[in-house]
Write an enzyme that holds these catalytic residues in place. Sequence first.
Site, PDB file in Angstrom:
ATOM      1  N   GLU A   1       0.853  -1.183   0.000  1.00 29.69           N
ATOM      2  CA  GLU A   1       0.000   0.000   0.000  1.00 29.69           C
ATOM      3  C   GLU A   1       0.895   1.241   0.000  1.00 29.69           C
ATOM      4  O   GLU A   1       1.897   1.305   0.707  1.00 29.69           O
ATOM      5  CB  GLU A   1      -0.864  -0.029   1.259  1.00 29.69           C
ATOM      6  CG  GLU A   1      -1.699   1.198   1.493  1.00 29.69           C
ATOM      7  CD  GLU A   1      -2.363   1.177   2.865  1.00 29.69           C
ATOM      8  OE1 GLU A   1      -3.211   2.048   3.105  1.00 29.69           O
ATOM      9  OE2 GLU A   1      -2.025   0.286   3.690  1.00 29.69           O
TER      10      GLU A   1
ATOM     11  N   LEU B   1       1.571   4.858   1.138  1.00 27.07           N
ATOM     12  CA  LEU B   1       1.167   5.803   2.173  1.00 27.07           C
ATOM     13  C   LEU B   1       1.733   7.187   1.867  1.00 27.07           C
ATOM     14  O   LEU B   1       2.897   7.318   1.482  1.00 27.07           O
ATOM     15  CB  LEU B   1       1.668   5.355   3.545  1.00 27.07           C
ATOM     16  CG  LEU B   1       1.199   3.990   4.058  1.00 27.07           C
ATOM     17  CD1 LEU B   1       1.809   3.718   5.427  1.00 27.07           C
ATOM     18  CD2 LEU B   1      -0.319   3.920   4.123  1.00 27.07           C
TER      19      LEU B   1
ATOM     20  N   ASP C   1      15.376  -1.741  12.885  1.00 28.55           N
ATOM     21  CA  ASP C   1      16.078  -0.914  11.885  1.00 28.55           C
ATOM     22  C   ASP C   1      15.486   0.489  11.920  1.00 28.55           C
ATOM     23  O   ASP C   1      15.133   1.065  10.896  1.00 28.55           O
ATOM     24  CB  ASP C   1      15.920  -1.537  10.498  1.00 28.55           C
ATOM     25  CG  ASP C   1      16.897  -0.961   9.471  1.00 28.55           C
ATOM     26  OD1 ASP C   1      17.774  -0.168   9.859  1.00 28.55           O
ATOM     27  OD2 ASP C   1      16.769  -1.296   8.284  1.00 28.55           O
TER      28      ASP C   1
END
Length: 299
Positions: A97, A99, A202
């Site tokens: 998706e 964003l 991370d």
Amino acid sequence: MKDHHGLARKLEEAIRAHVGNDFHLDSTSPERAEGSGKIVLAGDGKRFFVKYGKSGALDRFSAEADGLVALRDADCFRTPATIDCSGDDEHAWIILEHLELHPVRTLAEGRLAAEALANLHAHQSDAFGWHRDNYIGNTPQQNDHSGNWSRFFALQRLKPQFEFAARTEFGGELAKLGQKIIDRTPALFLDYRARPSLVHGDLWHGNIAITNDGHVASFDPAIHFGDHEVDLAMTELFGGLPDTFYATYRALWPLAEGHAERKTLYNLYHILNHLNLFGRGYLGQATRMAKQLSSMLSR
């Protein structure tokens, strides 16, 4: 995508399988980063973020999808949904998706980001590690379960990075320092008992952001259960976040004595990884940090 017209068609077909046959690819906006392609696909008013690489990259993309599920299930961050993660004999890809995001930059956003991270870390386990190995960037990351955090970090984080550096052109002094640090890492944990918290793994400032509707988002995880301080340490490594982020986090989860020394240990892992991924430009920093730790561990 240069000459990857066939790959674009495969990505279009994969998106159609998930969102409907009315999707038609109109445009691509490619980038390059860390050895794999990154591209935004657009069509029919929809946008998708895609990472792609050679077929061997599928395990890395699968690990990323697994980490995104863990972040989503923890219900602390807005994360991109995985539309497809697959490949063929030539290519592998993960379709996410898209964003609309901006960096964490205001005082209020810093507070929201700290609250989200503290909530993530509140998810805890009875052992360090993860149910599968995954990756830190493009580098394999071991996650065998362990009840001993200092041993886990020394043997499953630092040791592989020092060994990889020694197998290339970065042995010598760095390798000698590395062996000393690996052997003596437990000395930094004599008065500190880490708990197995769910960590992003991370979390430099580029992997945490704010959506256009005001939610804290995170992505590109190297997820596992580890000391919560590893995430906080990495946020400071490549630029940092607003001061309110650190003040809010410390108010919610006060840091134990010795945090500064552990921060150097934890961030050495990421600098070694950058040395192994990107080369000599990180050798000086890695050596300085290793010397600093070696000096601490000699006291």
